[in-house]
Design a protein around this motif. Sequence first.
Motif, PDB file in Angstrom:
ATOM      1  N   PHE A 286       0.842  -1.191   0.000  1.00 18.68           N
ATOM      2  CA  PHE A 286       0.000   0.000   0.000  1.00 18.68           C
ATOM      3  C   PHE A 286       0.884   1.250   0.000  1.00 18.68           C
ATOM      4  N   VAL A 287       0.401   2.314  -0.658  1.00 19.31           N
ATOM      5  CA  VAL A 287       1.066   3.612  -0.612  1.00 19.31           C
ATOM      6  C   VAL A 287       0.443   4.393   0.543  1.00 19.31           C
ATOM      7  N   PRO A 288       1.180   4.676   1.616  1.00 17.89           N
ATOM      8  CA  PRO A 288       0.595   5.327   2.790  1.00 17.89           C
ATOM      9  C   PRO A 288      -0.069   6.656   2.462  1.00 17.89           C
ATOM     10  N   GLY A 289      -1.270   6.852   2.990  1.00 20.08           N
ATOM     11  CA  GLY A 289      -1.975   8.106   2.805  1.00 20.08           C
ATOM     12  C   GLY A 289      -2.688   8.247   1.488  1.00 20.08           C
ATOM     13  N   HIS A 290      -2.694   7.198   0.656  1.00 20.86           N
ATOM     14  CA  HIS A 290      -3.320   7.248  -0.656  1.00 20.86           C
ATOM     15  C   HIS A 290      -4.099   5.963  -0.900  1.00 20.86           C
ATOM     16  N   ASP A 291      -5.082   6.040  -1.740  1.00 16.91           N
ATOM     17  CA  ASP A 291      -5.892   4.868  -2.076  1.00 16.91           C
ATOM     18  C   ASP A 291      -5.244   4.141  -3.251  1.00 16.91           C
ATOM     19  N   LEU A 292      -3.984   3.765  -3.065  1.00 18.58           N
ATOM     20  CA  LEU A 292      -3.196   3.185  -4.131  1.00 18.58           C
ATOM     21  C   LEU A 292      -2.431   1.965  -3.614  1.00 18.58           C
ATOM     22  N   LEU A 293      -2.179   1.036  -4.521  1.00 16.19           N
ATOM     23  CA  LEU A 293      -1.463  -0.191  -4.185  1.00 16.19           C
ATOM     24  C   LEU A 293      -0.441  -0.478  -5.271  1.00 16.19           C
ATOM     25  N   LEU A 294       0.766  -0.849  -4.862  1.00 20.25           N
ATOM     26  CA  LEU A 294       1.788  -1.299  -5.794  1.00 20.25           C
ATOM     27  C   LEU A 294       1.823  -2.817  -5.802  1.00 20.25           C
ATOM     28  N   VAL A 295       1.963  -3.384  -7.003  1.00 17.84           N
ATOM     29  CA  VAL A 295       2.005  -4.840  -7.156  1.00 17.84           C
ATOM     30  C   VAL A 295       3.124  -5.196  -8.126  1.00 17.84           C
ATOM     31  N   THR A 296       3.969  -6.140  -7.735  1.00 18.34           N
ATOM     32  CA  THR A 296       4.950  -6.662  -8.683  1.00 18.34           C
ATOM     33  C   THR A 296       4.334  -7.833  -9.442  1.00 18.34           C
ATOM     34  N   ASP A 297       4.511  -7.833 -10.745  1.00 18.17           N
ATOM     35  CA  ASP A 297       4.038  -8.930 -11.597  1.00 18.17           C
ATOM     36  C   ASP A 297       5.272  -9.688 -12.063  1.00 18.17           C
ATOM     37  N   GLN A 298       5.527 -10.833 -11.430  1.00 16.77           N
ATOM     38  CA  GLN A 298       6.781 -11.537 -11.690  1.00 16.77           C
ATOM     39  C   GLN A 298       6.910 -11.961 -13.147  1.00 16.77           C
ATOM     40  N   GLN A 299       5.908 -12.636 -13.680  1.00 16.96           N
ATOM     41  CA  GLN A 299       5.992 -13.100 -15.062  1.00 16.96           C
ATOM     42  C   GLN A 299       5.838 -11.964 -16.057  1.00 16.96           C
ATOM     43  N   GLY A 300       5.112 -10.931 -15.698  1.00 16.15           N
ATOM     44  CA  GLY A 300       4.959  -9.789 -16.584  1.00 16.15           C
ATOM     45  C   GLY A 300       6.161  -8.865 -16.578  1.00 16.15           C
ATOM     46  N   GLY A 301       7.008  -8.975 -15.541  1.00 14.84           N
ATOM     47  CA  GLY A 301       8.194  -8.127 -15.456  1.00 14.84           C
ATOM     48  C   GLY A 301       7.881  -6.668 -15.214  1.00 14.84           C
ATOM     49  N   THR A 302       6.801  -6.387 -14.458  1.00 16.33           N
ATOM     50  CA  THR A 302       6.383  -5.004 -14.256  1.00 16.33           C
ATOM     51  C   THR A 302       6.102  -4.700 -12.792  1.00 16.33           C
ATOM     52  N   LEU A 303       6.106  -3.408 -12.487  1.00 14.76           N
ATOM     53  CA  LEU A 303       5.543  -2.886 -11.252  1.00 14.76           C
ATOM     54  C   LEU A 303       4.261  -2.178 -11.635  1.00 14.76           C
ATOM     55  N   ASP A 304       3.137  -2.612 -11.056  1.00 19.23           N
ATOM     56  CA  ASP A 304       1.822  -2.071 -11.424  1.00 19.23           C
ATOM     57  C   ASP A 304       1.305  -1.153 -10.329  1.00 19.23           C
ATOM     58  N   LEU A 305       0.694  -0.055 -10.747  1.00 17.01           N
ATOM     59  CA  LEU A 305       0.063   0.888  -9.831  1.00 17.01           C
ATOM     60  C   LEU A 305      -1.451   0.716  -9.935  1.00 17.01           C
ATOM     61  N   ILE A 306      -2.091   0.363  -8.830  1.00 16.94           N
ATOM     62  CA  ILE A 306      -3.540   0.142  -8.807  1.00 16.94           C
ATOM     63  C   ILE A 306      -4.230   1.276  -8.064  1.00 16.94           C
ATOM     64  N   ASP A 307      -5.221   1.862  -8.703  1.00 16.75           N
ATOM     65  CA  ASP A 307      -6.106   2.834  -8.071  1.00 16.75           C
ATOM     66  C   ASP A 307      -7.200   2.022  -7.382  1.00 16.75           C
ATOM     67  N   LEU A 308      -7.186   1.978  -6.065  1.00 16.55           N
ATOM     68  CA  LEU A 308      -8.108   1.117  -5.329  1.00 16.55           C
ATOM     69  C   LEU A 308      -9.550   1.604  -5.395  1.00 16.55           C
ATOM     70  N   SER A 309      -9.746   2.909  -5.512  1.00 19.75           N
ATOM     71  CA  SER A 309     -11.115   3.420  -5.599  1.00 19.75           C
ATOM     72  C   SER A 309     -11.780   3.014  -6.909  1.00 19.75           C
ATOM     73  N   ALA A 310     -10.980   2.942  -7.980  1.00 20.48           N
ATOM     74  CA  ALA A 310     -11.517   2.537  -9.279  1.00 20.48           C
ATOM     75  C   ALA A 310     -11.408   1.037  -9.494  1.00 20.48           C
ATOM     76  N   GLY A 311     -10.518   0.376  -8.736  1.00 25.41           N
ATOM     77  CA  GLY A 311     -10.324  -1.057  -8.888  1.00 25.41           C
ATOM     78  C   GLY A 311      -9.637  -1.431 -10.187  1.00 25.41           C
ATOM     79  N   THR A 312      -8.726  -0.569 -10.653  1.00 23.62           N
ATOM     80  CA  THR A 312      -8.061  -0.824 -11.930  1.00 23.62           C
ATOM     81  C   THR A 312      -6.573  -0.513 -11.856  1.00 23.62           C
ATOM     82  N   ILE A 313      -5.819  -1.147 -12.745  1.00 24.82           N
ATOM     83  CA  ILE A 313      -4.405  -0.828 -12.913  1.00 24.82           C
ATOM     84  C   ILE A 313      -4.310   0.445 -13.750  1.00 24.82           C
ATOM     85  N   THR A 314      -3.660   1.465 -13.208  1.00 26.71           N
ATOM     86  CA  THR A 314      -3.599   2.748 -13.906  1.00 26.71           C
ATOM     87  C   THR A 314      -2.250   3.021 -14.564  1.00 26.71           C
TER      88      THR A 314
END
Length: 310
Positions: free
Chosen positions: A224-252
Amino acid sequence: MSWRAALAILALGWSGTAAAGTLLAVCQGAAEVDVIDTAARTVSARVKVDKVPAGITLSPDGASAFITHPDIGLLTHLDVKTRTVVATARIGGQPFGIAAAPDGDALYVGDWSGDRILRVDPRTLAVTGTLAVGRAPAHLAIDPEGRTLYSADRESDAVSVIALSAFTRLASIPVGRAPYALDATSPTRVAAADVRGGDVALITKSNHEVTRIGGMKMPYGVAFVPGHDLLLVTDQQGGTLDLIDLSAGTITKRLRLGGSPESVLVDGTTGRAYVAEWFANRVTVVTLDDFTIAARIPVCDGPRVMALIP
């Protein structure tokens, strides 16, 4: 919400000079802990430990690190200041995930093969209690208030909820296929990476309601990103760091990393994230203000988990 809008939320003046801190990177292949100066972005020391280290947690004061070794049933106590191993203990089973109670009175260790949680005295490394959970407990996370422990029971496709005061299992929550990494630092939610399901499960702490956000190949780390409605996720097979907007429920936003990204940590003080890239043998520093790579720090062979001392 567009990714530009999501990033605008993050732009709070974080992009200044990095504050001094210490990052510990545990390397499975090298059987080593690299001590990283986060301001200089260099490895300042390397500490050899026993083979196949897998999990790490810090004492509340940051003076001690505790490391698990599932292949040999071992727990290591590392003095962070002197950068030396001060004690080891054979606690049995396959100790994997580990979490320290915020009051410093106990460690909690997931026994992968024993389907149980071990309660351990951090002073003596003696086992003081055991509790049955689901199959193959992987990562553990404790609520910031220190009342509740969460266990990602990978082969049960569920997360166990444990009351620490009585050391009893309150619930088993189905979340998706093979939950692995957890983050319980949000005041209201727990995030679990479902490595075989390609999604992240969000558990509401108050009622255990679950929502899932997909679109990933193999999510492996969450923060979780403190103080924000955001989540970081590592995608091992995708080779990416994803930023998720939790209020929208989508990868932004997706940031291409490569190197099989595994665990991710957020420093809410400096607005930086740290990603362990397993196959690339490096820790990548990401500036959250603009979601770009600020540095790549070469480390020992096979970095998989980390711990941050601000």
